[in-house]
Design a protein around this motif. Structure first.
Motif, PDB file in Angstrom:
ATOM      1  N   VAL A  60       0.911  -1.318   0.107  1.00 36.49           N
ATOM      2  CA  VAL A  60      -0.055   0.110  -0.040  1.00 36.49           C
ATOM      3  C   VAL A  60       0.884   1.226  -0.087  1.00 36.49           C
ATOM      4  N   LEU A  61       1.766   1.432   1.061  1.00 34.29           N
ATOM      5  CA  LEU A  61       2.862   2.256   0.855  1.00 34.29           C
ATOM      6  C   LEU A  61       3.480   2.620  -0.466  1.00 34.29           C
ATOM      7  N   ALA A  62       3.876   1.392  -1.047  1.00 35.06           N
ATOM      8  CA  ALA A  62       4.527   1.635  -2.261  1.00 35.06           C
ATOM      9  C   ALA A  62       3.585   2.203  -3.375  1.00 35.06           C
ATOM     10  N   GLY A  63       2.513   1.829  -3.415  1.00 33.75           N
ATOM     11  CA  GLY A  63       1.382   2.336  -4.285  1.00 33.75           C
ATOM     12  C   GLY A  63       1.332   3.665  -4.070  1.00 33.75           C
ATOM     13  N   ILE A  64       0.981   4.160  -2.794  1.00 32.50           N
ATOM     14  CA  ILE A  64       0.837   5.669  -2.550  1.00 32.50           C
ATOM     15  C   ILE A  64       2.322   6.299  -3.112  1.00 32.50           C
ATOM     16  N   ALA A  65       3.243   5.972  -2.676  1.00 33.91           N
ATOM     17  CA  ALA A  65       4.504   6.599  -3.063  1.00 33.91           C
ATOM     18  C   ALA A  65       4.579   6.863  -4.600  1.00 33.91           C
ATOM     19  N   ILE A  66       4.392   5.795  -5.516  1.00 35.69           N
ATOM     20  CA  ILE A  66       4.523   5.845  -6.865  1.00 35.69           C
ATOM     21  C   ILE A  66       3.516   6.804  -7.308  1.00 35.69           C
ATOM     22  N   GLY A  67       2.266   6.804  -6.752  1.00 28.97           N
ATOM     23  CA  GLY A  67       1.282   7.920  -7.400  1.00 28.97           C
ATOM     24  C   GLY A  67       1.524   9.132  -6.830  1.00 28.97           C
ATOM     25  N   LEU A  68       2.305   9.199  -5.884  1.00 31.36           N
ATOM     26  CA  LEU A  68       2.780  10.893  -5.622  1.00 31.36           C
ATOM     27  C   LEU A  68       4.070  11.211  -6.373  1.00 31.36           C
ATOM     28  N   TYR A  69       5.028  10.135  -6.584  1.00 31.27           N
ATOM     29  CA  TYR A  69       6.106  10.523  -7.457  1.00 31.27           C
ATOM     30  C   TYR A  69       5.640  10.866  -9.015  1.00 31.27           C
ATOM     31  N   LEU A  70       4.529  10.041  -9.328  1.00 33.19           N
ATOM     32  CA  LEU A  70       4.393  10.431 -10.866  1.00 33.19           C
ATOM     33  C   LEU A  70       3.485  11.888 -10.839  1.00 33.19           C
ATOM     34  N   MET A  71       2.808  12.136  -9.742  1.00 36.55           N
ATOM     35  CA  MET A  71       2.085  13.468  -9.652  1.00 36.55           C
ATOM     36  C   MET A  71       3.217  14.627  -9.406  1.00 36.55           C
ATOM     37  N   GLY A  72       4.384  14.476  -8.692  1.00 37.03           N
ATOM     38  CA  GLY A  72       5.241  15.368  -8.689  1.00 37.03           C
ATOM     39  C   GLY A  72       5.970  15.483 -10.001  1.00 37.03           C
ATOM     40  N   GLY A  73       6.343  14.381 -10.732  1.00 36.26           N
ATOM     41  CA  GLY A  73       6.983  14.586 -11.954  1.00 36.26           C
ATOM     42  C   GLY A  73       6.251  15.268 -13.091  1.00 36.26           C
ATOM     43  N   MET A  74       4.931  15.171 -12.780  1.00 34.59           N
ATOM     44  CA  MET A  74       4.134  15.607 -14.078  1.00 34.59           C
ATOM     45  C   MET A  74       3.814  17.226 -13.813  1.00 34.59           C
ATOM     46  N   LEU A  75       3.868  17.652 -12.309  1.00 32.71           N
ATOM     47  CA  LEU A  75       3.657  18.974 -12.225  1.00 32.71           C
ATOM     48  C   LEU A  75       5.090  19.684 -12.350  1.00 32.71           C
ATOM     49  N   ASP A  76       6.230  19.019 -12.200  1.00 29.93           N
ATOM     50  CA  ASP A  76       7.461  19.743 -12.541  1.00 29.93           C
ATOM     51  C   ASP A  76       7.730  19.731 -13.928  1.00 29.93           C
ATOM     52  N   ILE A  77       7.270  18.744 -14.752  1.00 34.65           N
ATOM     53  CA  ILE A  77       7.091  18.935 -16.252  1.00 34.65           C
ATOM     54  C   ILE A  77       6.289  20.202 -16.746  1.00 34.65           C
ATOM     55  N   LEU A  78       4.958  20.370 -16.032  1.00 32.99           N
ATOM     56  CA  LEU A  78       4.321  21.420 -16.366  1.00 32.99           C
ATOM     57  C   LEU A  78       4.992  22.598 -15.937  1.00 32.99           C
ATOM     58  N   ARG A  79       5.624  22.906 -14.787  1.00 31.78           N
ATOM     59  CA  ARG A  79       6.285  24.142 -14.424  1.00 31.78           C
ATOM     60  C   ARG A  79       7.590  24.629 -15.351  1.00 31.78           C
ATOM     61  N   LEU A  80       8.346  23.540 -15.801  1.00 29.45           N
ATOM     62  CA  LEU A  80       9.302  23.821 -16.654  1.00 29.45           C
ATOM     63  C   LEU A  80       8.781  24.436 -18.172  1.00 29.45           C
ATOM     64  N   ARG A  81       7.518  23.777 -18.565  1.00 26.14           N
ATOM     65  CA  ARG A  81       7.122  24.038 -19.719  1.00 26.14           C
ATOM     66  C   ARG A  81       6.279  25.563 -19.425  1.00 26.14           C
ATOM     67  N   ALA A  82       5.788  25.922 -18.518  1.00 24.47           N
ATOM     68  CA  ALA A  82       5.359  27.304 -18.218  1.00 24.47           C
ATOM     69  C   ALA A  82       6.474  28.115 -18.144  1.00 24.47           C
ATOM     70  N   LEU A  83       7.553  27.815 -17.543  1.00 24.63           N
ATOM     71  CA  LEU A  83       8.667  28.712 -17.430  1.00 24.63           C
ATOM     72  C   LEU A  83       9.204  29.055 -18.965  1.00 24.63           C
ATOM     73  N   ASN A  84       9.214  28.151 -19.865  1.00 22.84           N
ATOM     74  CA  ASN A  84       9.629  28.222 -21.271  1.00 22.84           C
ATOM     75  C   ASN A  84       8.557  28.999 -21.976  1.00 22.84           C
ATOM     76  N   ARG A  85       7.467  28.924 -21.617  1.00 25.41           N
ATOM     77  CA  ARG A  85       6.465  29.723 -22.272  1.00 25.41           C
ATOM     78  C   ARG A  85       6.437  31.421 -22.005  1.00 25.41           C
ATOM     79  N   ILE A  86       6.933  31.439 -20.722  1.00 28.66           N
ATOM     80  CA  ILE A  86       7.104  32.803 -20.073  1.00 28.66           C
ATOM     81  C   ILE A  86       8.173  33.418 -20.846  1.00 28.66           C
ATOM     82  N   ALA A  87       9.224  32.785 -21.037  1.00 29.90           N
ATOM     83  CA  ALA A  87      10.400  33.178 -21.599  1.00 29.90           C
ATOM     84  C   ALA A  87      10.144  33.766 -23.002  1.00 29.90           C
ATOM     85  N   MET A  88       9.330  32.872 -23.869  1.00 24.95           N
ATOM     86  CA  MET A  88       9.090  33.229 -25.156  1.00 24.95           C
ATOM     87  C   MET A  88       7.923  34.428 -25.112  1.00 24.95           C
ATOM     88  N   ARG A  89       7.331  34.510 -24.049  1.00 30.20           N
ATOM     89  CA  ARG A  89       6.274  35.658 -24.032  1.00 30.20           C
ATOM     90  C   ARG A  89       6.977  36.972 -23.789  1.00 30.20           C
TER      91      ARG A  89
END
Length: 575
Positions: A60-89
């Motif tokens: 159970v703990l491993a499943g929760i950890a994997i889900g949280l890791y995936l969410m963190g990774g997706m948010l980090d990708i979203l953050r970097l993409r947003a920064l790149n768009r701000i740079a171009m704007r």
């Protein structure tokens, strides 16, 4: 309108993205909370799973950890993409002011503009905003949150983390202070290298024909070597602090483990707390280490923003009167004195006269007398130290620049054409060109047949600076550009320097046509033959007005008629 000194274009562009940056900050808060997934997972493994030997709990703990890791990774990708768009704007928002400043700096700032390149500064800002560096800056405010968690584990662990953070922060401040000078020097050597490369490209024909390639190549190699040394010093400086901070972080992480082991032995904390505290401290210090690794680009971007703001503010438009009608009656010059941009020593002074609609003025005098300086001041290119240039009573800067271009035509001594079609160059790259106006200007300049003989006529692409054309063809296309739109004031600086007899006849006809429709023509000439279609003459010598009046009256004083031919054959250089 002229921008006030308090206005900073880069700051305003970033403020326009404040909503997106706030969103990135909130995402960063979630990302930093999710970064606790690893430490808390380790804490539960050591203190709960191993103690209970429960496999279902582990799953159970491993499943929760994997889900949280995936969410963190997706948010980090979203953050970097947003920064790149701000740079171009930001880049898109400032590209117009950068182009404008790059164009206006040489005529407004003179030698001060030599070390400035707004387009290059804007590119440095864009690169930093689009890099992981800003993400590390967004992570820094959450360092106290991690330190507080460590304090909750044990006061000694929290104290060790805070002391380590303070030491590393001092190193960051020291790095910031010591990197300013080397970064500024690096920017200067980069600019010198770029300017030399640009000058060599513009004068490729001279380098090739006169065997100057080796000489310029050695100079360029010297500039590259200087830039290399500065770059090497800057890189060594950055790598030194980056390595020291990394070493301290690893030492602190080990010290945290050692102190945690001691507290475990003393039965004040559990083994899981020991591991979790070490991982959390490493996470707390990671943004600092990442920021230091991007510090050169951050310092370069900050200095570039300062230079960019200075250049844009210095090249802002003066206050203009909206709706002011185009001039139709007079040109009046009152006690005009001018100097090169950024200089105070006048190159021309004491010029004053008045012309009315239909007048044509010839400006004569020996080489170096100040004729071209007069032309630049008359067009508003060079500043007026004293006096003024007025059209129907209003100074040139009272019209917005785009509107002023509709009633002013200028043919400089060195004709510069742009990479585009003949038609585009004639119509000054108008967004909605009037083909009839293009044809009228071409015919008035006497180039219609010449243009139609080109492979694609008016749609022939002439290449950079008109590389496909002869000097005479470039000059005549430049004349057509000056005549486009029937401007009220036409300034021609040595318009016949590259013309043959046919071209000179066309020039004389064009001047007569401008005067006949009520325009004013000012022609700088070295040969009296260029004054045939003019009725006034201004004599300039040693930067001073010497004579002004009717053409024949002034020429009789400065260039007598040759008895044998009954004409004036002497050039004004010999006067």
């Amino acid at each position: 309108m002229l921008q006030s000194k308090s206005q900073k274009p880069v700051h305003h562009a970033l403020r326009a993205c404040s909503g997106a940056m706030l969103a990135i900050f909130l995402v960063s808060a979630v990302v930093n909370v999710l970064m606790l997934t690893g430490p808390l997972f380790m804490l539960q493994i050591y203190d709960r799973v191993l103690a209970s030997s429960s496999v279902p709990t582990l799953v159970v703990l491993a499943g929760i950890a994997i889900g949280l890791y995936l969410m963190g990774g997706m948010l980090d990708i979203l953050r970097l993409r947003a920064l790149n768009r701000i740079a171009m704007r930001v880049y898109a928002r400032l590209s117009g002011p950068a182009f404008r400043a790059n164009m206006r700096m040489p005529v407004l700032m003179g030698r001060r503009a030599a070390g400035m390149a707004p387009h290059r500064d804007l590119e440095a800002i864009r690169r930093f905003l689009g890099s992981p560096g800003p993400a590390a800056i967004f992570d820094m405010p959450f360092m106290p949150f991690y330190f507080l968690l460590i304090f909750l584990f044990h006061a000694w662990l929290g104290t060790l983390a805070v002391v380590g953070g303070v030491v590393i922060a001092c190193l960051v401040i020291t790095n910031e202070y010591l990197s300013r000078g080397p970064s500024r020097e690096l920017s200067g050597t980069s600019g010198a290298q770029s300017r030399l490369m640009g000058a060599a490209r513009r004068n490729a024909e001279v380098l090739t024909s006169m065997g100057m390639f080796d000489s310029l190549s050695r100079r360029y190699s010297g500039a590259v070597e200087e830039h290399y040394l500065r770059q090497q010093a800057m890189t060594d400086h950055s790598n030194f602090f980056s390595s020291v901070i990394k070493m301290l972080r690893l030492m602190l992480q080990s010290a945290m483990l050692g102190l945690g082991a001691f507290l475990v032995i003393q039965q004040e904390i559990t083994a899981g707390v020991m591991i979790a505290a070490s991982i959390i401290m490493a996470r707390a210090l990671a943004p600092i280490e990442q920021a230091v690794s991007h510090w050169p680009s951050f310092v370069a971007a900050r200095q570039a923003a300062g230079r960019f703001d200075e250049a844009v503010q210095a090249c802002g438009d003066p206050a203009a009167t909206e709706g002011l009608p185009a001039p139709t009656e007079t040109l009046r010059v009152e006690g005009l004195a001018t100097a090169a941009p950024g200089e105070q020593a006048p190159l021309l002074q004491g010029v004053g006269f008045e012309l009315r609609a239909g007048d044509g003025l010839g400006v004569v005098g020996p080489s170096g007398a100040g004729k071209t300086s007069f032309a630049r001041a008359l067009m508003g290119i060079w500043p007026a130290l004293h006096g003024s240039v007025r059209l129907d009573g209003a100074t040139l800067d009272q019209w917005p620049e785009a509107e002023r271009g509709r009633f002013v035509g200028y043919l400089p001594q060195d004709v510069e054409l742009f990479d585009g079609t003949v038609a585009e160059n004639i119509c000054r790259f108008a967004a909605e060109p009037d083909i009839m106006a293009i044809l009228k200007a071409a015919k008035l300049a006497g180039i219609h047949q010449m243009v139609t003989a080109l492979p694609e006529g008016y749609e022939t692409v002439i290449g950079e600076n008109g590389a496909r054309l002869s000097a005479g063809q470039r000059q005549r296309i430049g004349l057509a550009r000056a005549l486009f739109g029937d401007p009220f004031l036409v300034m021609l600086d040595e318009p016949n320097s590259n013309l043959d007899m046919v071209g000179e006849r066309a020039l004389t006809t064009a001047i007569g046509e401008v005067r006949a429709r009520g325009g004013i023509v000012v022609v700088i000439a070295h040969r009296p033959s260029a004054l045939t279609a003019l009725n006034k003459v201004l004599m300039i010598q040693d930067g001073q007005q010497v004579q002004f009046g009717d053409r024949d009256e002034v020429l009789d004083k400065v260039v007598p008629v040759t008895k044998a031919s009954g004409s004036r054959e002497m050039q004004f250089d010999a006067v």
